[in-house]
Design an enzyme around this catalytic site. Structure first.
Site, PDB file in Angstrom:
ATOM      1  N   CYS A 148       0.830  -1.208   0.000  1.00 48.27           N
ATOM      2  CA  CYS A 148       0.000   0.000   0.000  1.00 48.27           C
ATOM      3  C   CYS A 148       0.869   1.265   0.000  1.00 48.27           C
ATOM      4  O   CYS A 148       0.703   2.160  -0.844  1.00 48.27           O
ATOM      5  CB  CYS A 148      -0.943  -0.025   1.198  1.00 48.27           C
ATOM      6  SG  CYS A 148      -0.172  -0.554   2.755  1.00 48.27           S
TER       7      CYS A 148
HETATM    8  N1  LIG Z   1      -4.792  -4.095   4.764  1.00 48.01           N
HETATM    9  C1  LIG Z   1      -4.187  -3.393   3.817  1.00 48.01           C
HETATM   10  O1  LIG Z   1      -4.421  -2.185   3.658  1.00 48.01           O
HETATM   11  C2  LIG Z   1      -3.194  -4.048   2.917  1.00 48.01           C
HETATM   12  C3  LIG Z   1      -2.803  -5.356   3.064  1.00 48.01           C
HETATM   13  N2  LIG Z   1      -1.858  -5.900   2.229  1.00 48.01           N
HETATM   14  C4  LIG Z   1      -1.431  -7.274   2.384  1.00 48.01           C
HETATM   15  O2  LIG Z   1      -2.499  -8.127   1.959  1.00 48.01           O
HETATM   16  C5  LIG Z   1      -2.517  -9.304   2.736  1.00 48.01           C
HETATM   17  C6  LIG Z   1      -3.891  -9.433   3.412  1.00 48.01           C
HETATM   18  O3  LIG Z   1      -4.056  -8.319   4.264  1.00 48.01           O
HETATM   19  P1  LIG Z   1      -5.377  -8.057   5.096  1.00 48.01           P
HETATM   20  O4  LIG Z   1      -6.541  -8.540   4.334  1.00 48.01           O
HETATM   21  O5  LIG Z   1      -5.325  -6.668   5.564  1.00 48.01           O
HETATM   22  O6  LIG Z   1      -5.136  -9.035   6.329  1.00 48.01           O
HETATM   23  P2  LIG Z   1      -6.214  -9.661   7.307  1.00 48.01           P
HETATM   24  O7  LIG Z   1      -5.464 -10.022   8.534  1.00 48.01           O
HETATM   25  O8  LIG Z   1      -7.387  -8.769   7.419  1.00 48.01           O
HETATM   26  O9  LIG Z   1      -6.667 -10.980   6.558  1.00 48.01           O
HETATM   27  C7  LIG Z   1      -5.800 -12.019   6.237  1.00 48.01           C
HETATM   28  C8  LIG Z   1      -6.612 -13.272   6.009  1.00 48.01           C
HETATM   29  O10 LIG Z   1      -5.700 -14.345   5.733  1.00 48.01           O
HETATM   30  C9  LIG Z   1      -6.198 -15.546   6.284  1.00 48.01           C
HETATM   31  N3  LIG Z   1      -5.100 -16.330   6.852  1.00 48.01           N
HETATM   32  C10 LIG Z   1      -4.490 -16.161   8.055  1.00 48.01           C
HETATM   33  N4  LIG Z   1      -3.530 -17.077   8.229  1.00 48.01           N
HETATM   34  C11 LIG Z   1      -3.539 -17.850   7.123  1.00 48.01           C
HETATM   35  C12 LIG Z   1      -2.798 -18.978   6.725  1.00 48.01           C
HETATM   36  N5  LIG Z   1      -1.834 -19.496   7.486  1.00 48.01           N
HETATM   37  N6  LIG Z   1      -3.064 -19.542   5.528  1.00 48.01           N
HETATM   38  C13 LIG Z   1      -4.024 -19.037   4.732  1.00 48.01           C
HETATM   39  N7  LIG Z   1      -4.784 -17.952   5.065  1.00 48.01           N
HETATM   40  C14 LIG Z   1      -4.535 -17.375   6.242  1.00 48.01           C
HETATM   41  C15 LIG Z   1      -7.169 -15.156   7.381  1.00 48.01           C
HETATM   42  O11 LIG Z   1      -8.395 -15.772   7.151  1.00 48.01           O
HETATM   43  P3  LIG Z   1      -8.749 -17.239   7.674  1.00 48.01           P
HETATM   44  O12 LIG Z   1      -8.384 -17.337   9.129  1.00 48.01           O
HETATM   45  O13 LIG Z   1     -10.208 -17.297   7.428  1.00 48.01           O
HETATM   46  O14 LIG Z   1      -7.933 -18.164   6.817  1.00 48.01           O
HETATM   47  C16 LIG Z   1      -7.384 -13.667   7.254  1.00 48.01           C
HETATM   48  O15 LIG Z   1      -8.729 -13.312   7.146  1.00 48.01           O
HETATM   49  C17 LIG Z   1      -1.380  -9.177   3.752  1.00 48.01           C
HETATM   50  O16 LIG Z   1      -0.245  -9.812   3.256  1.00 48.01           O
HETATM   51  C18 LIG Z   1      -1.158  -7.669   3.818  1.00 48.01           C
HETATM   52  O17 LIG Z   1       0.110  -7.353   4.222  1.00 48.01           O
HETATM   53  C19 LIG Z   1      -1.326  -5.204   1.191  1.00 48.01           C
HETATM   54  C20 LIG Z   1      -1.699  -3.913   0.985  1.00 48.01           C
HETATM   55  C21 LIG Z   1      -2.627  -3.218   1.844  1.00 48.01           C
HETATM   56  C1  LIG Z   2      -1.145   0.425   9.108  1.00 45.84           C
HETATM   57  C2  LIG Z   2      -0.281  -0.786   8.977  1.00 45.84           C
HETATM   58  O1  LIG Z   2       0.071  -1.449   9.936  1.00 45.84           O
HETATM   59  N1  LIG Z   2       0.083  -1.101   7.749  1.00 45.84           N
HETATM   60  C3  LIG Z   2       0.881  -2.254   7.491  1.00 45.84           C
HETATM   61  C4  LIG Z   2       0.874  -2.511   6.027  1.00 45.84           C
HETATM   62  C5  LIG Z   2       1.199  -3.947   5.881  1.00 45.84           C
HETATM   63  C6  LIG Z   2       1.298  -4.464   4.560  1.00 45.84           C
HETATM   64  O2  LIG Z   2       0.549  -4.179   3.681  1.00 45.84           O
HETATM   65  O3  LIG Z   2       2.307  -5.318   4.473  1.00 45.84           O
HETATM   66  P1  LIG Z   2       2.951  -5.974   3.230  1.00 45.84           P
HETATM   67  O4  LIG Z   2       2.666  -5.078   2.090  1.00 45.84           O
HETATM   68  O5  LIG Z   2       4.385  -6.018   3.555  1.00 45.84           O
HETATM   69  O6  LIG Z   2       2.320  -7.302   3.061  1.00 45.84           O
HETATM   70  C7  LIG Z   2       2.331  -2.061   7.961  1.00 45.84           C
HETATM   71  O7  LIG Z   2       2.767  -0.931   8.074  1.00 45.84           O
HETATM   72  O8  LIG Z   2       3.037  -3.066   8.144  1.00 45.84           O
END
Ligand SMILES: NC(=O)C1=CN([C@@H]2O[C@H](COP(=O)(O)OP(=O)(O)OC[C@H]3O[C@@H](n4cnc5c(N)ncnc54)[C@H](OP(=O)(O)O)[C@@H]3O)[C@@H](O)[C@H]2O)C=CC1
Ligand SMILES: CC(=O)N[C@@H](CCC(=O)OP(=O)(O)O)C(=O)O
EC number: 1.2.1.38
Length: 345
Positions: A148
């Site tokens: 992000c």
């Molecule tokens: N939030 C953001 O703004 C952004 C996030 N990202 C990246 O996107 C990815 C998802 O982020 P986000 O949706 O915020 O994270 P969340 O924690 O909200 O969701 C992650 C999901 O992954 C699943 N999960 C957890 N452990 C495992 C596992 N061992 N194997 C498979 N699935 C698993 C969980 O669901 P369940 O338990 O149902 O399997 C959970 O709902 C991360 O790598 C994050 O860094 C990137 C850019 C921006």
């Molecule tokens: C607010 C906040 O905690 N943001 C997360 C964004 C995580 C993320 O998107 O991590 P990857 O892109 O490395 O998967 C952080 O700063 O780590």
């Protein structure tokens, strides 16, 4: 075309669902979970009560039989393991985590403190900065969706570096702020309400895992790039990222020249909106949308340019850009399913 989502219950996964439900070409075929299989999606997600989907376990072979594309919206350290199973199957993979972004496995292990994905897969993965890498994205088997903060930062910095106004010694400083949904769905001692309400925090000072990702891409545009300074803050709001950046340019310029430059560079990129002269974006103006809005100002006293770039972390910073990449990959209009106005006010 059929798509599946692994990590469907997380913030990124649910944002994929929101956009894919209105996509003209992609149909959600299956939703996957590591911990809740057999349950209905809506059981813990009341806003999705109109959907009757049952969550399924993660079986790559079964997913590849059903779908053309799988989105991995999983925490770091998951897709680095899953990717080998998908790599032998007939399916395109778009990974929202950081696992496939860094080209050197040692760099990943150093910053993420987890084992890296296999080297040959990392080498094959295409960095999905959609506005800048479309030709490679069209041919990719695996797409590493950018982080992000890197998305906001790189879209704001790119014109200066690609058009030669900034170079290796640009002394880039990025001061970034994020809403709390950036940290994902699980509450923590840092993010829960009484910690964040009426508060403003700096975190991961000079240690953020997005530093090498930003440097890697800037280094592709400008060889010999000096290390950047990049710091991140949590703001008591749900969505949004603002990256305020300071860049030393290598000659005198003006706001009129900069605006022309940015407008020309992004002329054919509808999701990047360059602001009028003397106007600077706020996070609310992109809320819930795939837009990245950019404001620019040249400081004659310091010879530095200030660039302000805003996105919605869950959309352009995650699910929206992932769908934009899927559109490019499948030869569709890049705006398909994404051309909505921000939610305002
Ligand atoms: N939030 C953001 O703004 C952004 C996030 N990202 C990246 O996107 C990815 C998802 O982020 P986000 O949706 O915020 O994270 P969340 O924690 O909200 O969701 C992650 C999901 O992954 C699943 N999960 C957890 N452990 C495992 C596992 N061992 N194997 C498979 N699935 C698993 C969980 O669901 P369940 O338990 O149902 O399997 C959970 O709902 C991360 O790598 C994050 O860094 C990137 C850019 C921006
Ligand atoms: C607010 C906040 O905690 N943001 C997360 C964004 C995580 C993320 O998107 O991590 P990857 O892109 O490395 O998967 C952080 O700063 O780590």
């Amino acid at each position: 075309m059929n798509v599946s989502i692994v990590g469907a219950t997380g913030y990124g996964g649910m944002e994929l669902i929101r956009f894919l439900n209105n996509h003209p070409q992609f149909k959600i075929k299956s939703l996957h979970t590591s911990s809740q299989f057999g349950r209905s999606l809506y059981e813990e997600n009341a806003h999705l009560m109109h959907m009757k989907d049952t969550l399924e376990e993660i079986n790559p072979e079964a997913i590849a039989k059903k779908s053309d594309i799988v989105f991995l919206a999983t925490p770091s350290g998951v897709s680095s393991q899953l990717i080998s199973e998908f790599s032998d199957l007939d399916i395109k993979v778009i990974d929202l985590s950081g696992d496939l972004r860094l080209q050197t496995p040692g760099e990943y292990e150093n910053w993420y403190k987890k084992p890296a994905a296999p080297q040959h897969i990392i080498e094959e993965a295409v960095y999905g900065l959609a506005e800048w890498n479309a030709e490679a994205i069209k041919k990719a088997a695996f797409i590493a969706n950018p982080g992000c903060y890197p998305t906001a930062s790189l879209l704001g910095l790119a014109p200066l570096f690609t058009e030669g106004l900034a170079g290796a010694d640009a002394d880039v400083i990025i001061d970034a702020k994020s809403g709390v949904s950036g940290a994902g769905k699980s509450p923590s001692a840092v993010t829960h309400f009484s910690e964040m309400n009426e508060n403003f925090k700096i975190y991961k000072v000079n240690q953020h895992q997005h530093i090498p990702e930003i440097e890697q891409q800037l280094g592709r545009w400008s060889s010999g790039l000096q290390p950047i300074t990049f710091n991140t803050h949590l703001v008591p709001m749900t969505r949004g990222i603002m990256a305020t950046m300071y860049i030393k340019v290598n000659r005198e310029t003006s706001n009129v020249e900069l605006k022309d430059l940015y407008e020309t560079v992004y002329e054919n990129h509808p999701f990047v909106r360059v602001q009028p002269l003397d106007r600077f974006p706020s996070t609310k103006q992109v809320y819930g949308s795939n837009f990245c809005d950019i404001g620019i100002d040249y400081d004659e006293r310091t010879g530095k340019v200030t660039v302000v770039s805003v996105i919605d972390n869950l959309v352009k910073g995650a699910a929206g850009q992932a769908i934009q990449n899927a559109n490019i990959l499948m030869g569709l209009e890049e705006t398909a399913g994404l051309w909505n106005s921000p939610l305002y006010p």
